[in-house]
Write a protein that holds these residues in place. Structure first.
Motif, PDB file in Angstrom:
ATOM      1  N   LEU A  89      42.723  79.459   7.266  1.00 23.30           N
ATOM      2  CA  LEU A  89      42.638  80.486   6.199  1.00 23.30           C
ATOM      3  C   LEU A  89      42.448  81.650   6.857  1.00 23.30           C
ATOM      4  O   LEU A  89      42.956  82.720   6.652  1.00 23.30           O
ATOM      5  N   TYR A  90      41.671  81.991   8.187  1.00 19.44           N
ATOM      6  CA  TYR A  90      41.338  82.795   8.965  1.00 19.44           C
ATOM      7  C   TYR A  90      41.690  82.410  10.363  1.00 19.44           C
ATOM      8  O   TYR A  90      40.887  81.597  11.045  1.00 19.44           O
ATOM      9  N   LYS A  91      42.731  82.638  10.934  1.00 12.08           N
ATOM     10  CA  LYS A  91      43.401  82.319  12.031  1.00 12.08           C
ATOM     11  C   LYS A  91      42.421  82.344  13.177  1.00 12.08           C
ATOM     12  O   LYS A  91      41.721  83.263  13.602  1.00 12.08           O
ATOM     13  N   GLY A  92      42.300  80.911  13.605  1.00 15.35           N
ATOM     14  CA  GLY A  92      41.481  80.442  14.933  1.00 15.35           C
ATOM     15  C   GLY A  92      39.860  80.500  14.437  1.00 15.35           C
ATOM     16  O   GLY A  92      38.907  80.168  15.316  1.00 15.35           O
ATOM     17  N   ARG A  93      39.325  80.768  13.261  1.00 16.17           N
ATOM     18  CA  ARG A  93      38.103  81.099  12.917  1.00 16.17           C
ATOM     19  C   ARG A  93      37.800  80.182  11.701  1.00 16.17           C
ATOM     20  O   ARG A  93      36.546  79.561  11.465  1.00 16.17           O
ATOM     21  N   LEU A  94      38.603  80.038  10.792  1.00 16.39           N
ATOM     22  CA  LEU A  94      38.272  79.353   9.425  1.00 16.39           C
ATOM     23  C   LEU A  94      39.528  78.477   9.295  1.00 16.39           C
ATOM     24  O   LEU A  94      40.594  78.974   8.773  1.00 16.39           O
ATOM     25  N   LEU A 236      32.573  77.217   4.475  1.00 22.28           N
ATOM     26  CA  LEU A 236      31.746  77.776   5.541  1.00 22.28           C
ATOM     27  C   LEU A 236      30.364  77.937   4.841  1.00 22.28           C
ATOM     28  O   LEU A 236      30.098  78.320   3.988  1.00 22.28           O
ATOM     29  N   PHE A 237      29.570  77.526   5.697  1.00 21.97           N
ATOM     30  CA  PHE A 237      27.925  77.479   5.509  1.00 21.97           C
ATOM     31  C   PHE A 237      27.327  78.249   6.623  1.00 21.97           C
ATOM     32  O   PHE A 237      27.645  77.959   7.674  1.00 21.97           O
ATOM     33  N   GLY A 238      26.117  78.775   6.148  1.00 19.54           N
ATOM     34  CA  GLY A 238      25.287  79.504   7.041  1.00 19.54           C
ATOM     35  C   GLY A 238      24.029  78.956   7.217  1.00 19.54           C
ATOM     36  O   GLY A 238      23.525  78.137   6.479  1.00 19.54           O
ATOM     37  N   LEU A 239      23.625  78.985   8.636  1.00 19.72           N
ATOM     38  CA  LEU A 239      22.210  78.319   9.043  1.00 19.72           C
ATOM     39  C   LEU A 239      21.638  79.454   9.838  1.00 19.72           C
ATOM     40  O   LEU A 239      22.086  80.081  10.588  1.00 19.72           O
ATOM     41  N   HIS A 240      20.257  79.445   9.670  1.00 21.96           N
ATOM     42  CA  HIS A 240      19.472  80.173  10.493  1.00 21.96           C
ATOM     43  C   HIS A 240      19.110  79.701  11.865  1.00 21.96           C
ATOM     44  O   HIS A 240      19.080  78.427  12.095  1.00 21.96           O
ATOM     45  N   PRO A 241      19.016  80.498  12.891  1.00 21.48           N
ATOM     46  CA  PRO A 241      18.738  79.934  14.151  1.00 21.48           C
ATOM     47  C   PRO A 241      17.407  79.547  14.460  1.00 21.48           C
ATOM     48  O   PRO A 241      16.576  80.220  13.917  1.00 21.48           O
ATOM     49  N   PRO A 242      17.019  78.627  15.383  1.00 19.82           N
ATOM     50  CA  PRO A 242      15.670  78.512  15.740  1.00 19.82           C
ATOM     51  C   PRO A 242      15.103  79.621  16.522  1.00 19.82           C
ATOM     52  O   PRO A 242      16.043  80.303  17.205  1.00 19.82           O
ATOM     53  N   LYS A 243      14.165  79.691  16.677  1.00 22.43           N
ATOM     54  CA  LYS A 243      13.311  80.866  17.277  1.00 22.43           C
ATOM     55  C   LYS A 243      13.457  80.829  19.012  1.00 22.43           C
ATOM     56  O   LYS A 243      13.316  81.735  19.789  1.00 22.43           O
ATOM     57  N   ALA A 244      13.447  79.520  19.253  1.00 20.57           N
ATOM     58  CA  ALA A 244      13.574  79.329  20.989  1.00 20.57           C
ATOM     59  C   ALA A 244      14.972  79.793  21.242  1.00 20.57           C
ATOM     60  O   ALA A 244      16.018  80.080  20.700  1.00 20.57           O
ATOM     61  N   ARG A 245      14.674  80.170  22.504  1.00 22.85           N
ATOM     62  CA  ARG A 245      16.155  80.691  23.483  1.00 22.85           C
ATOM     63  C   ARG A 245      17.047  79.721  23.276  1.00 22.85           C
ATOM     64  O   ARG A 245      16.860  78.424  23.727  1.00 22.85           O
ATOM     65  N   ALA A 246      18.257  79.974  23.092  1.00 25.63           N
ATOM     66  CA  ALA A 246      19.355  79.113  23.407  1.00 25.63           C
ATOM     67  C   ALA A 246      20.215  79.365  24.535  1.00 25.63           C
ATOM     68  O   ALA A 246      20.494  80.430  24.954  1.00 25.63           O
TER      69      ALA A 246
END
Length: 451
Positions: A89-94, A236-246
């Protein structure tokens, strides 16, 4: 028939024998019954018979590859599968037919980028399968309201509102048990489903499982993944990141790792590392593919957030942010994750522990030995635990409370032995600090903990 043919073997063996038949020798019918029993043992893989019996009894012709498939086998020949290229749908991304997840810092404009993507789809401007062919999009709006946020956002970016739909769902609706609602809303002209906050639509926990359980996550998203495959749609769904360093994309997705494993593509948002000296509102944003199980990585995109005056249906107007200046850039995942943080280790090096990260931040901030206000709250907001911060504080710092009112700030400065030194050293605390226990772990002195 095969068993009857084997009877001849026994008849010939008896005829060749010089001894007279025993009175209790079984008849041919009894032989057939014995053969049937032998065949049953062979089919059940019993080891009670010798290999010689198996060899003599089970001389069956192998099945022909040209024979028609048995209708009771739950299989499909690979030769019967019609292959096709991966469709985007979106090349390389979706990818069409698959789930995608994205995550990143709050207030970075992820929903605005979603509106920009929807605009590209509804106008036929998105690089992919539907370039030049405008399509519909379905939004599950949760955290942001339709009237005051989503519609103004779509108007500001220039989407075709006639091709954008919001899913109507009842209270308590969730992605697993309410999959029929999505199925009814997705038609042949709606290849994109966007869910702005998947955690708001998880099914009730059961059996002690929560969103931190891989089986719970797969059970919750499984029906949606199946629907995408069936309809060849991208979700496509969104999630919040955890607070700890990734340290990697998987670390930036909250709750169970299955939320990043089940989707085939994962997108990561962050601020452009080259713009760190600029005010936050002037910094470019970056989105890149942090995970990809299919297709070639298209590289990172940078974009800016600007504002446009939008008139509302009630006659009022306001400035609404939207995405602009989208272009390719050379930012890597490592650079994006490291922006504003201590340098990440090179490939193959040991990643510093949380305690080492806190110590490095404190040494850099207070390297000149001067007294400054505490950065305790800033470290907590960055995701470090209070225990980790307290241990680093007691090890490296002299702290004191500014005299005066109750809410005056705590002041920090490096102990003299740590000024200008990158090596960590244990030292005895002052009268203001807690002492170190015999095991080497500092004990907490409550008067040294910032309020």
């Amino acid at each position: 028939k095969a068993l009857a043919d084997r009877t001849e073997f026994y008849r010939e063996r008896r005829a060749a024998s010089s001894d007279a038949p025993e009175p209790d020798e079984p008849s041919e019918d009894e032989h057939l019954r014995q053969l049937a029993w032998v065949a049953d043992q062979v089919s059940s893989r019993e080891d009670s018979l010798s290999w010689s019996h198996h060899r003599e009894v089970a001389k069956l012709e192998p099945a022909s590859h040209d024979a028609p498939d048995q209708t009771d086998r739950p299989v499909t020949r690979a030769s019967a599968v019609r292959s096709h290229r991966m469709k985007w749908l979106y090349k390389g991304r979706l990818a069409l037919g698959y789930l995608a997840v994205w995550t990143g810092a709050g207030d970075i404009g992820k929903s605005m980028f979603a509106a920009w993507t929807i605009k590209g789809l509804t106008r036929g401007e998105l690089e992919g399968e539907f370039y030049g062919k405008p399509q519909d999009a379905l939004i599950v709006a949760t955290e942001d309201g339709r009237e005051d946020m989503w519609k103004p956002r779509l108007v500001a970016v220039g989407a075709d509102l006639e091709r954008v739909f919001f899913l109507d769902y009842p209270a308590g609706w969730n992605l697993r048990d309410g999959i029929a609602t999505i199925a009814a809303a997705l038609d042949a002209n709606t290849p994109l489903l966007f869910i702005d906050a998947a955690m708001s639509h998880m099914p009730p926990a059961h059996g002690g499982e929560t969103v931190n359980s891989p089986t719970f996550a797969r059970d919750a998203l499984g029906p949606l993944a199946g629907l995408c495959r069936e309809r060849q749609a991208a979700a496509l769904f969104g999630l919040h990141p955890p607070k700890a360093r990734a340290g990697s994309f998987a670390d930036t997705v909250q709750a169970s790792g299955a939320f990043s494993q089940l989707p085939r593509v994962g997108l990561l948002f962050g601020y452009h590392p080259d713009d760190s000296e600029l005010p936050r509102e002037e910094q470019r944003r970056v989105v890149l593919r942090g995970k990809g199980n299919a297709g070639r990585n298209p590289g990172a995109l940078s974009y800016r957030i600007t504002e446009r005056l939008v008139e509302f249906d009630d006659g009022d107007s306001d400035l609404i942010g939207y995405v602009t200046d989208v272009e390719s850039c050379e930012v890597t995942e490592r650079e994006l994750l490291s922006a504003g943080r201590p340098p990440m280790p090179e490939e193959g090096e040991r990643q510093p522990s949380k305690a080492e990260q806190v110590e490095q931040i404190i040494r850099e901030r207070f390297a000149d030995g001067e007294e400054r206000p505490s950065i305790y709250d800033e470290l907590v907001a960055a995701g470090f635990t209070k225990t980790t911060i307290d241990r680093a504080r007691l090890k490296l710092l002299i702290t004191r409370k500014m005299p005066g009112a109750m809410h005056c700030p705590w002041m920090w400065r490096l102990r003299p032995e740590h000024v200008g030194s990158s090596n960590s050293a244990n030292s005895c605390g002052s009268s203001e600090d807690a002492s170190t226990s015999r095991g080497g772990s500092p004990t907490t002195d409550t008067k040294c903990v910032p309020s």
